[in-house]
Design a protein around this motif. Structure first.
Motif, PDB file in Angstrom:
ATOM      1  N   GLN A 172       0.798  -1.212   0.000  1.00  0.00           N
ATOM      2  CA  GLN A 172       0.000   0.000   0.000  1.00  0.00           C
ATOM      3  C   GLN A 172       0.840   1.276   0.000  1.00  0.00           C
ATOM      4  O   GLN A 172       0.482   2.254  -0.651  1.00  0.00           O
ATOM      5  N   PRO A 173       1.980   1.310   0.693  1.00  0.00           N
ATOM      6  CA  PRO A 173       2.798   2.526   0.629  1.00  0.00           C
ATOM      7  C   PRO A 173       3.237   2.854  -0.802  1.00  0.00           C
ATOM      8  O   PRO A 173       3.346   4.025  -1.163  1.00  0.00           O
ATOM      9  N   VAL A 174       3.493   1.810  -1.591  1.00  0.00           N
ATOM     10  CA  VAL A 174       3.887   2.027  -2.981  1.00  0.00           C
ATOM     11  C   VAL A 174       2.734   2.633  -3.762  1.00  0.00           C
ATOM     12  O   VAL A 174       2.917   3.559  -4.564  1.00  0.00           O
ATOM     13  N   ILE A 175       1.531   2.127  -3.526  1.00  0.00           N
ATOM     14  CA  ILE A 175       0.352   2.654  -4.212  1.00  0.00           C
ATOM     15  C   ILE A 175       0.127   4.112  -3.831  1.00  0.00           C
ATOM     16  O   ILE A 175      -0.181   4.953  -4.675  1.00  0.00           O
ATOM     17  N   GLN A 176       0.305   4.412  -2.555  1.00  0.00           N
ATOM     18  CA  GLN A 176       0.134   5.781  -2.103  1.00  0.00           C
ATOM     19  C   GLN A 176       1.158   6.702  -2.757  1.00  0.00           C
ATOM     20  O   GLN A 176       0.856   7.830  -3.132  1.00  0.00           O
ATOM     21  N   GLN A 177       2.383   6.191  -2.919  1.00  0.00           N
ATOM     22  CA  GLN A 177       3.423   6.970  -3.565  1.00  0.00           C
ATOM     23  C   GLN A 177       3.060   7.238  -5.020  1.00  0.00           C
ATOM     24  O   GLN A 177       3.249   8.348  -5.527  1.00  0.00           O
ATOM     25  N   LEU A 178       2.505   6.231  -5.691  1.00  0.00           N
ATOM     26  CA  LEU A 178       2.072   6.393  -7.072  1.00  0.00           C
ATOM     27  C   LEU A 178       0.983   7.456  -7.162  1.00  0.00           C
ATOM     28  O   LEU A 178       0.984   8.290  -8.069  1.00  0.00           O
ATOM     29  N   SER A 179       0.066   7.431  -6.215  1.00  0.00           N
ATOM     30  CA  SER A 179      -1.009   8.406  -6.189  1.00  0.00           C
ATOM     31  C   SER A 179      -0.482   9.820  -5.963  1.00  0.00           C
ATOM     32  O   SER A 179      -0.941  10.778  -6.565  1.00  0.00           O
ATOM     33  N   GLN A 180       0.506   9.946  -5.106  1.00  0.00           N
ATOM     34  CA  GLN A 180       1.049  11.258  -4.783  1.00  0.00           C
ATOM     35  C   GLN A 180       1.731  11.914  -5.980  1.00  0.00           C
ATOM     36  O   GLN A 180       1.656  13.128  -6.159  1.00  0.00           O
TER      37      GLN A 180
ATOM     38  N   VAL B 187       3.021  14.630 -11.995  1.00  0.00           N
ATOM     39  CA  VAL B 187       3.666  14.236 -13.241  1.00  0.00           C
ATOM     40  C   VAL B 187       2.736  14.399 -14.434  1.00  0.00           C
ATOM     41  O   VAL B 187       3.144  14.819 -15.514  1.00  0.00           O
ATOM     42  N   TRP B 188       1.455  14.102 -14.245  1.00  0.00           N
ATOM     43  CA  TRP B 188       0.536  14.061 -15.379  1.00  0.00           C
ATOM     44  C   TRP B 188      -0.114  15.404 -15.704  1.00  0.00           C
ATOM     45  O   TRP B 188      -1.092  15.468 -16.420  1.00  0.00           O
TER      46      TRP B 188
ATOM     47  N   SER C 255     -10.191   8.555 -11.819  1.00  0.00           N
ATOM     48  CA  SER C 255     -11.172   7.543 -12.210  1.00  0.00           C
ATOM     49  C   SER C 255     -10.622   6.522 -13.202  1.00  0.00           C
ATOM     50  O   SER C 255     -11.158   5.415 -13.318  1.00  0.00           O
ATOM     51  N   CYS C 256      -9.536   6.865 -13.906  1.00  0.00           N
ATOM     52  CA  CYS C 256      -9.030   5.974 -14.946  1.00  0.00           C
ATOM     53  C   CYS C 256      -7.519   5.781 -14.899  1.00  0.00           C
ATOM     54  O   CYS C 256      -7.037   4.660 -14.765  1.00  0.00           O
ATOM     55  N   TRP C 257      -6.765   6.862 -15.031  1.00  0.00           N
ATOM     56  CA  TRP C 257      -5.329   6.733 -15.283  1.00  0.00           C
ATOM     57  C   TRP C 257      -4.544   6.265 -14.069  1.00  0.00           C
ATOM     58  O   TRP C 257      -3.591   5.485 -14.218  1.00  0.00           O
ATOM     59  N   LEU C 258      -4.911   6.704 -12.881  1.00  0.00           N
ATOM     60  CA  LEU C 258      -4.214   6.226 -11.688  1.00  0.00           C
ATOM     61  C   LEU C 258      -4.471   4.742 -11.452  1.00  0.00           C
ATOM     62  O   LEU C 258      -3.520   3.970 -11.245  1.00  0.00           O
TER      63      LEU C 258
ATOM     64  N   LYS D  98      -1.599   7.182 -27.786  1.00  0.00           N
ATOM     65  CA  LYS D  98      -0.695   6.101 -27.391  1.00  0.00           C
ATOM     66  C   LYS D  98       0.623   6.628 -26.836  1.00  0.00           C
ATOM     67  O   LYS D  98       1.068   6.220 -25.759  1.00  0.00           O
ATOM     68  N   SER D  99       1.245   7.530 -27.583  1.00  0.00           N
ATOM     69  CA  SER D  99       2.531   8.081 -27.144  1.00  0.00           C
ATOM     70  C   SER D  99       2.373   8.884 -25.859  1.00  0.00           C
ATOM     71  O   SER D  99       3.209   8.806 -24.949  1.00  0.00           O
ATOM     72  N   THR D 100       1.301   9.653 -25.772  1.00  0.00           N
ATOM     73  CA  THR D 100       1.035  10.444 -24.571  1.00  0.00           C
ATOM     74  C   THR D 100       0.912   9.543 -23.346  1.00  0.00           C
ATOM     75  O   THR D 100       1.496   9.816 -22.291  1.00  0.00           O
ATOM     76  N   LEU D 101       0.163   8.452 -23.489  1.00  0.00           N
ATOM     77  CA  LEU D 101      -0.020   7.532 -22.370  1.00  0.00           C
ATOM     78  C   LEU D 101       1.292   6.866 -21.992  1.00  0.00           C
ATOM     79  O   LEU D 101       1.632   6.771 -20.803  1.00  0.00           O
ATOM     80  N   CYS D 102       2.034   6.400 -22.974  1.00  0.00           N
ATOM     81  CA  CYS D 102       3.296   5.718 -22.688  1.00  0.00           C
ATOM     82  C   CYS D 102       4.277   6.637 -21.974  1.00  0.00           C
ATOM     83  O   CYS D 102       4.916   6.240 -20.993  1.00  0.00           O
ATOM     84  N   ASN D 103       4.396   7.861 -22.464  1.00  0.00           N
ATOM     85  CA  ASN D 103       5.333   8.800 -21.842  1.00  0.00           C
ATOM     86  C   ASN D 103       4.907   9.158 -20.424  1.00  0.00           C
ATOM     87  O   ASN D 103       5.752   9.321 -19.535  1.00  0.00           O
ATOM     88  N   ALA D 104       3.600   9.264 -20.204  1.00  0.00           N
ATOM     89  CA  ALA D 104       3.103   9.564 -18.855  1.00  0.00           C
ATOM     90  C   ALA D 104       3.382   8.404 -17.906  1.00  0.00           C
ATOM     91  O   ALA D 104       3.838   8.614 -16.774  1.00  0.00           O
TER      92      ALA D 104
END
Length: 327
Positions: free
Chosen positions: A19-27, A32-33, A46-49, A82-88
């Motif tokens: 869960q700490p990793v998930i929280q870090q991803l959320s933070q 970044v995006w 609702s989608c990308w995270l 596609k490129s936008t998603l991959c780079n993000a």
């Protein structure tokens, strides 16, 4: 709040112990995006995270089981993002996990202009135009996957890039590079994951380009054969296939026009395509794009359906029926 993500693919897919990793991803996601299109920024939660969490879980599991990075294929019509998603994704994973993510665009593996001009002489004049199966260096793509999966610590690997305005492979000083080891490979392209059609469906021309420049079907039959053979070996390397499903060819025309303008701004070359040239250009892609729209939702692992506003309207998971957004 609008809920898009399927209930059987929860955002905590990395398991409760992580869960700490998930929280870090959320933070880091919001931070970044911010460079994502405005329409997509509205769907980060609702989608990308949850998508990023889900793919990270798959990549982690695959790495543990196989001791090499997973190859995630991302298919989508031209201009779908596609490129936008991959780079993000690559940037989010770098900031959150310190992952090294290789982003491979099938476009960067086009044959050179000279090679395609020779194909045009040897096989069919339409093959001077990049894009369709048969205009990529498939063996280079297979070799690149092998190199990335075995790239040692601190070993530097450079691989081709393509200048779409110049319509040719970039000079080596403009190539991409990555230092090993690689944690994940993102492989994106408009025909990534596509399957060949039947001989019968190739008989009838579907647009002006095919009617006037391929009346006997030689070009489309040759392209289909390339897809049936070498490209299936290439696409068989994909461990997980995600589809960005465009609304239709009208959206492809609109989004590809915007993409051309963006390409011209980013390129050192001059002389992009005008709207009439773009319309003719995308007719090269129409047959395979429409087949993918019909068939790929039946075999892709995950399908994100885009609407005319370029937002995700629904998500299909592993051949399930569409899981529509719940208000």
């Amino acid at each position: 709040m609008t809920t898009l993500w399927p209930s059987n693919l929860t955002a905590d897919a990395l398991s409760s112990s992580q869960q700490p990793v998930i929280q870090q991803l959320s933070q880091v996601a919001d931070q970044v995006w911010k460079t994502m299109p405005q329409a997509w920024q509205q769907q980060i939660q609702s989608c990308w995270l949850p998508l990023a969490s889900h793919l990270a879980a798959l990549a982690t599991r695959y790495q543990e089981q196989h001791q090499k990075p997973a190859i995630l294929g991302i298919h989508g019509g031209q201009g779908s993002g596609k490129s936008t998603l991959c780079n993000a994704l690559a940037e989010v994973y770098k900031v959150a996990f310190n992952w090294k993510v290789a982003v491979i665009s099938i476009d960067d593996l086009y044959l050179t202009k000279a090679q395609r001009q020779q194909l045009a002489l040897d096989v069919h004049p339409l093959l001077t135009t990049r894009g369709v199966p048969g205009t990529h260096d498939v063996q280079a793509g297979l070799t690149l996957f092998e190199q990335l999966r075995s790239l040692n610590n601190q070993k530097l690997l450079s691989f081709p890039s393509f200048d779409k305005i110049a319509d040719d492979r970039s000079s080596t000083d403009q190539w991409h590079s990555i230092t090993g080891p690689v944690d994940l490979i993102l492989f994106e392209g408009w025909c990534v994951g596509c399957k060949a059609g039947t001989v019968a469906e190739l008989q009838q021309a579907i647009n002006t380009l095919e009617q006037t420049e391929d009346p006997d079907g030689q070009w489309r039959h040759w392209v289909n054969q390339q897809l049936r053979e070498a490209y299936q070996d290439w696409f068989a390397q994909i461990d997980y296939l995600l589809m960005l499903k465009v609304p239709g060819m009208g959206a492809v025309q609109q989004w590809r026009t915007q993409q051309e303008a963006d390409n011209e701004k980013a390129s050192k070359s001059q002389g992009g395509m005008n709207p009439a040239q773009i319309q003719r250009f995308i007719q090269h892609y129409q047959r395979l794009t429409e087949r993918a729209l019909n068939d790929m939702p039946g075999y892709a692992d995950l399908v994100l359906e885009l609407n005319e506003q370029h937002q995700v309207a629904a998500i299909r998971y592993a051949k399930d029926t569409s899981l529509q957004a719940e208000q």
